[in-house]
Design a protein around this motif. Structure first.
Motif, PDB file in Angstrom:
ATOM      1  N   LEU A  68     -29.828   9.538 -30.773  1.00 33.31           N
ATOM      2  CA  LEU A  68     -29.224  10.686 -31.185  1.00 33.31           C
ATOM      3  C   LEU A  68     -27.509  10.644 -31.156  1.00 33.31           C
ATOM      4  O   LEU A  68     -26.781  10.934 -32.410  1.00 33.31           O
ATOM      5  CB  LEU A  68     -29.503  11.856 -30.481  1.00 33.31           C
ATOM      6  N   ASP A  69     -26.930   9.898 -30.378  1.00 35.70           N
ATOM      7  CA  ASP A  69     -25.560   9.549 -30.378  1.00 35.70           C
ATOM      8  C   ASP A  69     -25.049   8.755 -31.501  1.00 35.70           C
ATOM      9  O   ASP A  69     -24.007   8.695 -32.087  1.00 35.70           O
ATOM     10  CB  ASP A  69     -25.134   9.055 -29.198  1.00 35.70           C
ATOM     11  N   TYR A  70     -25.902   7.799 -32.045  1.00 38.77           N
ATOM     12  CA  TYR A  70     -25.557   6.758 -32.913  1.00 38.77           C
ATOM     13  C   TYR A  70     -25.931   7.336 -34.416  1.00 38.77           C
ATOM     14  O   TYR A  70     -25.063   7.395 -35.233  1.00 38.77           O
ATOM     15  CB  TYR A  70     -26.549   5.532 -32.909  1.00 38.77           C
ATOM     16  N   TYR A  71     -26.974   7.999 -34.504  1.00 42.75           N
ATOM     17  CA  TYR A  71     -27.414   8.553 -35.922  1.00 42.75           C
ATOM     18  C   TYR A  71     -26.903  10.105 -36.243  1.00 42.75           C
ATOM     19  O   TYR A  71     -26.679  10.321 -37.403  1.00 42.75           O
ATOM     20  CB  TYR A  71     -28.839   8.694 -35.918  1.00 42.75           C
ATOM     21  N   ARG A  72     -27.068  11.029 -35.249  1.00 39.80           N
ATOM     22  CA  ARG A  72     -26.182  12.105 -35.460  1.00 39.80           C
ATOM     23  C   ARG A  72     -27.201  12.932 -36.312  1.00 39.80           C
ATOM     24  O   ARG A  72     -26.487  13.585 -37.511  1.00 39.80           O
ATOM     25  CB  ARG A  72     -24.777  12.443 -35.756  1.00 39.80           C
ATOM     26  N   PRO A  73     -28.623  13.094 -36.396  1.00 42.64           N
ATOM     27  CA  PRO A  73     -29.171  13.900 -37.449  1.00 42.64           C
ATOM     28  C   PRO A  73     -29.047  15.378 -37.357  1.00 42.64           C
ATOM     29  O   PRO A  73     -28.786  15.743 -36.050  1.00 42.64           O
ATOM     30  CB  PRO A  73     -30.658  13.473 -37.109  1.00 42.64           C
ATOM     31  N   ASP A  74     -29.379  16.095 -38.325  1.00 36.56           N
ATOM     32  CA  ASP A  74     -29.749  17.661 -37.986  1.00 36.56           C
ATOM     33  C   ASP A  74     -30.772  18.185 -37.131  1.00 36.56           C
ATOM     34  O   ASP A  74     -30.658  19.108 -36.464  1.00 36.56           O
ATOM     35  CB  ASP A  74     -29.791  18.077 -39.460  1.00 36.56           C
ATOM     36  N   ILE A  75     -31.986  17.205 -37.180  1.00 40.35           N
ATOM     37  CA  ILE A  75     -32.990  17.454 -36.552  1.00 40.35           C
ATOM     38  C   ILE A  75     -33.570  16.370 -36.061  1.00 40.35           C
ATOM     39  O   ILE A  75     -33.772  15.295 -36.723  1.00 40.35           O
ATOM     40  CB  ILE A  75     -33.989  18.040 -37.275  1.00 40.35           C
ATOM     41  N   VAL A  76     -33.924  16.261 -34.606  1.00 43.37           N
ATOM     42  CA  VAL A  76     -34.849  15.199 -33.948  1.00 43.37           C
ATOM     43  C   VAL A  76     -36.204  15.794 -33.852  1.00 43.37           C
ATOM     44  O   VAL A  76     -36.416  17.016 -33.544  1.00 43.37           O
ATOM     45  CB  VAL A  76     -34.107  14.904 -32.756  1.00 43.37           C
ATOM     46  N   HIS A  77     -37.182  15.108 -34.292  1.00 39.55           N
ATOM     47  CA  HIS A  77     -38.754  15.611 -34.433  1.00 39.55           C
ATOM     48  C   HIS A  77     -39.570  14.719 -33.482  1.00 39.55           C
ATOM     49  O   HIS A  77     -39.630  13.406 -33.518  1.00 39.55           O
ATOM     50  CB  HIS A  77     -38.989  15.220 -35.826  1.00 39.55           C
ATOM     51  N   PHE A  78     -39.908  15.253 -32.615  1.00 44.10           N
ATOM     52  CA  PHE A  78     -40.973  14.737 -31.610  1.00 44.10           C
ATOM     53  C   PHE A  78     -42.438  14.904 -31.950  1.00 44.10           C
ATOM     54  O   PHE A  78     -43.084  15.818 -32.188  1.00 44.10           O
ATOM     55  CB  PHE A  78     -40.773  15.181 -30.160  1.00 44.10           C
ATOM     56  N   CYS A  79     -43.178  13.873 -32.218  1.00 47.04           N
ATOM     57  CA  CYS A  79     -44.413  13.925 -32.575  1.00 47.04           C
ATOM     58  C   CYS A  79     -45.593  12.938 -31.624  1.00 47.04           C
ATOM     59  O   CYS A  79     -46.528  12.587 -32.362  1.00 47.04           O
ATOM     60  CB  CYS A  79     -44.630  13.434 -34.268  1.00 47.04           C
TER      61      CYS A  79
END
Length: 271
Positions: A86-97
């Motif tokens: 998350l620190d590297y990509y900084r997406p708007d949403i992280v999705h756990f599946c």
């Protein structure tokens, strides 16, 4: 049920159905989806050992500042790696599946997953969290405790996504899932009545997934009335042998998909 809204003519609030497309791994594909008006553009990190993928980072960076949002699925759940991702990509949403049926029953301890999502919220307050909630195929919904699982994860999630959990006649078989340990990309629809029950009982937006394609997305929206719809296999390109190609999208299918969503949106807003 939870809808998002946008302003229409004369200030009238229109229900805005989220369109979400996975698996988009290149800036060129993301650019085309942005032009089509896709709301959430999802990418997947498949390897815990090789989680730095510059092309996906560029894809996410190119989505920033547009009308679309980036969503990222990591196919692993070690907190220390997730935080680096998350620190590297900084997406708007992280999705756990990850496959919640890996726990033997709903009364087992989910503290590890809840801890992960709570820590993501605290460390990355600008990143929203999406959690896939498993739903069985029609006729098998008593096998999967969908609503109970949703109540457990609702306090630490910003979105739910329904997805199809493949089962035997009487039980969950984890080795049936296309990606071991995770749910998704089955190409099979989940039970829409159970999806409707989840939508009706949830305080957060629910996105309908599981075998959604341009051919059935209108009917899915009208039946389930979810806040959004998601497609992966249903909008993948096909090879010369007719097999679907992972990580390669069919732009005509996506355009048709978005048009069908907007048709359903118009229908709902005129009811």
């Amino acid at each position: 049920m939870t809808f998002l809204f946008r302003m229409g003519v004369n200030g009238y609030e229109m229900k805005n159905i989220i369109t979400q497309i996975y698996e988009v791994q290149t800036p060129a594909e993301a650019k085309q989806l942005i032009e089509f008006g896709v709301d959430h553009i999802g990418s997947v990190i498949v390897s815990e050992d090789n989680w730095k993928v510059p092309l996906i980072k560029e894809t996410i960076e190119n989505i920033k500042g547009t009308t679309s949002k980036s969503s990222l699925i990591p196919l692993f759940i070690k907190p220390e790696i997730i935080f680096k991702v998350l620190d590297y990509y900084r997406p708007d949403i992280v999705h756990f599946c990850d496959d919640l049926s890996n726990h033997n029953n709903v009364n087992e301890n989910y503290d590890d997953l809840l801890y992960l999502q709570q820590n993501v919220r605290e460390r990355f307050p600008k990143v929203k969290t999406m959690r896939s909630i498993p739903i069985a195929q029609s006729g098998k919904t008593d096998i999967v405790p969908t609503i109970k699982l949703a109540r457990i994860f609702e306090p630490v999630s910003d979105y739910f996504l329904t997805d199809t959990l493949l089962t035997t006649k009487s039980s969950v078989s984890t080795d049936q899932q296309p990606v071991n340990g995770f749910i998704g990309i089955t190409g099979k629809t989940c039970d829409w009545d159970m999806a409707l029950e989840l939508v009706s009982s949830s305080s957060i937006p629910v996105i309908l997934a599981g075998g959604i394609s341009p051919d059935n997305v209108f009917d899915g929206i009208m039946h389930v009335q979810a806040a959004g719809v998601d497609s992966c296999t249903g909008t993948n390109a096909k090879g010369q042998n007719g097999d679907l190609i992972r990580f390669k999208k069919d732009f005509e299918k996506i355009k048709h998909f978005v048009n069908e969503v907007r048709r359903a949106e118009k229908e709902i807003n005129t009811e």
